[in-house]
Design a protein around this motif. Structure first.
Motif, PDB file in Angstrom:
ATOM      1  N   GLN A   1       0.842  -1.191   0.000  1.00 42.94           N
ATOM      2  CA  GLN A   1       0.000   0.000   0.000  1.00 42.94           C
ATOM      3  C   GLN A   1       0.881   1.246   0.000  1.00 42.94           C
ATOM      4  O   GLN A   1       2.005   1.224   0.475  1.00 42.94           O
ATOM      5  CB  GLN A   1      -0.911   0.015   1.231  1.00 42.94           C
ATOM      6  CG  GLN A   1      -1.849  -1.172   1.326  1.00 42.94           C
ATOM      7  CD  GLN A   1      -2.788  -1.079   2.507  1.00 42.94           C
ATOM      8  OE1 GLN A   1      -2.988  -0.012   3.083  1.00 42.94           O
ATOM      9  NE2 GLN A   1      -3.389  -2.201   2.880  1.00 42.94           N
ATOM     10  N   GLN A   2       0.379   2.312  -0.554  1.00 41.56           N
ATOM     11  CA  GLN A   2       1.106   3.591  -0.571  1.00 41.56           C
ATOM     12  C   GLN A   2       0.924   4.241   0.799  1.00 41.56           C
ATOM     13  O   GLN A   2       0.183   5.206   0.967  1.00 41.56           O
ATOM     14  CB  GLN A   2       0.553   4.489  -1.685  1.00 41.56           C
ATOM     15  CG  GLN A   2       1.346   5.755  -1.931  1.00 41.56           C
ATOM     16  CD  GLN A   2       2.499   5.558  -2.897  1.00 41.56           C
ATOM     17  OE1 GLN A   2       2.548   4.560  -3.588  1.00 41.56           O
ATOM     18  NE2 GLN A   2       3.415   6.503  -2.949  1.00 41.56           N
TER      19      GLN A   2
ATOM     20  N   LYS B   1      15.674  -8.041  -2.778  1.00 43.73           N
ATOM     21  CA  LYS B   1      16.109  -6.908  -3.583  1.00 43.73           C
ATOM     22  C   LYS B   1      15.039  -5.818  -3.708  1.00 43.73           C
ATOM     23  O   LYS B   1      15.352  -4.687  -4.096  1.00 43.73           O
ATOM     24  CB  LYS B   1      16.528  -7.380  -4.978  1.00 43.73           C
ATOM     25  CG  LYS B   1      17.790  -8.233  -4.968  1.00 43.73           C
ATOM     26  CD  LYS B   1      18.208  -8.622  -6.382  1.00 43.73           C
ATOM     27  CE  LYS B   1      19.488  -9.456  -6.361  1.00 43.73           C
ATOM     28  NZ  LYS B   1      19.918  -9.843  -7.722  1.00 43.73           N
ATOM     29  N   GLY B   2      13.814  -6.152  -3.397  1.00 44.07           N
ATOM     30  CA  GLY B   2      12.750  -5.157  -3.483  1.00 44.07           C
ATOM     31  C   GLY B   2      12.679  -4.243  -2.271  1.00 44.07           C
ATOM     32  O   GLY B   2      11.885  -3.301  -2.239  1.00 44.07           O
ATOM     33  N   ALA B   3      13.534  -4.522  -1.265  1.00 44.58           N
ATOM     34  CA  ALA B   3      13.503  -3.751  -0.020  1.00 44.58           C
ATOM     35  C   ALA B   3      14.853  -3.102   0.243  1.00 44.58           C
ATOM     36  O   ALA B   3      15.902  -3.621  -0.143  1.00 44.58           O
ATOM     37  CB  ALA B   3      13.125  -4.654   1.151  1.00 44.58           C
TER      38      ALA B   3
ATOM     39  N   GLN C   1      16.297   8.615  -6.583  1.00 40.80           N
ATOM     40  CA  GLN C   1      17.559   7.897  -6.723  1.00 40.80           C
ATOM     41  C   GLN C   1      17.738   6.862  -5.614  1.00 40.80           C
ATOM     42  O   GLN C   1      18.167   5.736  -5.854  1.00 40.80           O
ATOM     43  CB  GLN C   1      18.731   8.888  -6.703  1.00 40.80           C
ATOM     44  CG  GLN C   1      18.815   9.772  -7.942  1.00 40.80           C
ATOM     45  CD  GLN C   1      19.924  10.817  -7.845  1.00 40.80           C
ATOM     46  OE1 GLN C   1      20.324  11.204  -6.739  1.00 40.80           O
ATOM     47  NE2 GLN C   1      20.407  11.280  -8.981  1.00 40.80           N
ATOM     48  N   ILE C   2      17.392   7.250  -4.388  1.00 38.37           N
ATOM     49  CA  ILE C   2      17.553   6.338  -3.250  1.00 38.37           C
ATOM     50  C   ILE C   2      16.683   5.105  -3.399  1.00 38.37           C
ATOM     51  O   ILE C   2      17.112   3.982  -3.104  1.00 38.37           O
ATOM     52  CB  ILE C   2      17.215   7.072  -1.933  1.00 38.37           C
ATOM     53  CG1 ILE C   2      18.249   8.159  -1.644  1.00 38.37           C
ATOM     54  CG2 ILE C   2      17.143   6.080  -0.753  1.00 38.37           C
ATOM     55  CD1 ILE C   2      17.882   9.052  -0.480  1.00 38.37           C
ATOM     56  N   THR C   3      15.453   5.305  -3.856  1.00 36.14           N
ATOM     57  CA  THR C   3      14.464   4.214  -3.874  1.00 36.14           C
ATOM     58  C   THR C   3      14.348   3.525  -5.227  1.00 36.14           C
ATOM     59  O   THR C   3      13.456   2.689  -5.412  1.00 36.14           O
ATOM     60  CB  THR C   3      13.076   4.753  -3.471  1.00 36.14           C
ATOM     61  OG1 THR C   3      12.679   5.769  -4.416  1.00 36.14           O
ATOM     62  CG2 THR C   3      13.105   5.350  -2.070  1.00 36.14           C
TER      63      THR C   3
ATOM     64  N   GLY D   1       4.156   3.828  -5.681  1.00 38.23           N
ATOM     65  CA  GLY D   1       4.328   2.388  -5.500  1.00 38.23           C
ATOM     66  C   GLY D   1       5.212   2.004  -4.327  1.00 38.23           C
ATOM     67  O   GLY D   1       5.540   0.825  -4.164  1.00 38.23           O
ATOM     68  N   ILE D   2       5.584   2.976  -3.506  1.00 43.16           N
ATOM     69  CA  ILE D   2       6.476   2.696  -2.378  1.00 43.16           C
ATOM     70  C   ILE D   2       5.684   2.510  -1.090  1.00 43.16           C
ATOM     71  O   ILE D   2       4.658   3.155  -0.866  1.00 43.16           O
ATOM     72  CB  ILE D   2       7.514   3.839  -2.191  1.00 43.16           C
ATOM     73  CG1 ILE D   2       8.669   3.403  -1.280  1.00 43.16           C
ATOM     74  CG2 ILE D   2       6.846   5.076  -1.616  1.00 43.16           C
ATOM     75  CD1 ILE D   2       9.701   2.583  -1.964  1.00 43.16           C
TER      76      ILE D   2
END
Length: 387
Positions: A17-18, A44-46, A70-72, A102-103
């Protein structure tokens, strides 16, 4: 021993969820262990960042969309451990969640973010809050049988339920750990704040509260003992609540003249911390405070159970000036339920004054025979509340 944490399951259900997921709890309750398991699961998604790392703090304080993109990049989950250490963390979280599509962001804190006025901006509508306490009996019940629970009850009344205790073999090791926890970690967040003079006065305040668990506490008397003013005492009590060491329960009253309503009782979230403060880890057979230990244990376990089952009543105690009293009241949607804690099974009648004033209230005596029904099981009563 790997103890399943209820909060981990609840947090994982919200990933995708956002939202900003705020996970609060005192130091050493297991927040870092939970998020490391989540990172391992999402791989890798985290991304896991440590808020107490100066490089991370400086990096996140560059509040620009480009920096955060850039960080995410390539990440669906960003985790910031001990996020309260980062100045203006609220503004950082708000910009992250508003601009990075989407984060999901998980931010852990060993103190409320408003403790040091670092929220910056409100996160209402963007965040979900969860609280991690020392190990709950409800969590232990998923991995131990009834006989084991009964066998370990006395130890939990004396040493409490901090996760690290399950990795220590002797009572002496557990005692040493709790004393170190109190002296080195428990007050860390408060001592970084301006206008908190030092650990001595906070430690002495906690000691005074530890001796008075289950009793009404006068801030005037605390101020006299500490030789500081009443407003400072009240401020320190508020701060200690915001780092989840203690909590207060107020007197309940419908303005009946005989009811005590302005006083408070103060409790610790964990018996081991309380016993470390008074330096007493003696077995129950050698103690004269079993009633206090039992009352505090039940109240804390009941609060954990309610929170983890999404039931959040208001909590009170009840007392009259002529000495009638009840340890705990829960008020929810107009329904009042009273609990009286007794270490030994005994026939206890509802106080006459309470029965007359609140004839529709429920009343339960909590003892060693039935306490698990109220801190581990979704019985009919609890089920009706959490729906």
């Amino acid at each position: 021993m790997d103890i399943p944490r209820i909060v981990q399951t609840q947090v994982e259900a919200k990933i995708g969820q956002q939202k900003i997921i705020l996970l609060y709890g005192t130091r050493r309750t297991g927040k870092t262990t939970i998020i490391e398991k989540i990172v391992e699961k999402y791989q890798k998604g985290a991304m896991l960042l440590h808020g107490e790392d100066l490089f991370v703090s400086e990096l996140l304080q560059n509040r620009s969309v480009t920096n955060y993109q850039q960080i995410t990049q390539g990440k669906k989950l960003l985790i910031i451990d001990e996020a309260q250490s980062i100045p203006e963390i609220g503004k950082i979280l708000k910009l992250l969640i508003d601009t990075i599509k989407g984060i999901t962001v998980i931010a852990t804190g060993s103190s409320s973010f408003d403790l040091v006025n670092k929220t910056g901006e409100p996160l209402v509508g963007r965040n979900l809050e969860y609280y991690l306490y020392p190990i709950a009996q409800q969590e232990l019940s998923s991995i131990e049988d009834f006989l084991t629970t009964v066998k370990n009850l006395e130890e939990r009344l004396v040493f409490g339920s901090y996760p690290e205790l399950w990795h220590l073999n002797t009572f002496q090791e557990k005692e040493n750990y709790l004393k170190q926890l109190v002296n080195s970690y428990l007050l860390k967040d408060l001592l970084m704040i301006e206008n908190v003079k030092g650990p001595d006065i906070l430690y002495k305040l906690l000691q005074l509260l530890a001796w008075q668990v289950g009793s009404m506490v006068s801030t005037v008397e605390l101020a006299k003992n500490l030789q500081i003013n009443k407003l400072t005492v009240e401020r320190y009590l508020d701060l200690l609540s915001k780092v989840f060491i203690i909590y207060s329960v107020s007197g309940y009253s419908k303005n009946l003249r005989k009811e005590v309503s302005k006083s408070k009782k103060w409790y610790f979230f964990d018996n081991g911390i309380r016993n470390a403060l008074i330096n007493n880890f003696s077995p129950l057979s050698q103690r004269n405070d079993i009633g206090q230990l039992w009352e505090q244990y039940f109240l804390s376990e009941r609060m954990k159970f309610n929170r983890y089952n999404n039931y959040q009543p208001q909590y009170f105690f009840w007392r009259t000036y002529d000495g009638q009293e009840i340890d705990l009241l829960e008020l929810n949607n107009g329904q009042l339920h009273a609990f009286e804690c007794k270490w030994k099974e005994a026939k206890v009648k509802v106080p006459l004054g309470f029965q007359k004033a609140y004839p529709d209230a429920k009343f339960t005596v909590i003892n060693k025979e039935n306490y698990l029904d109220w801190i581990t099981k979704n019985d009919d009563y609890s089920n009706s509340l959490v729906k």
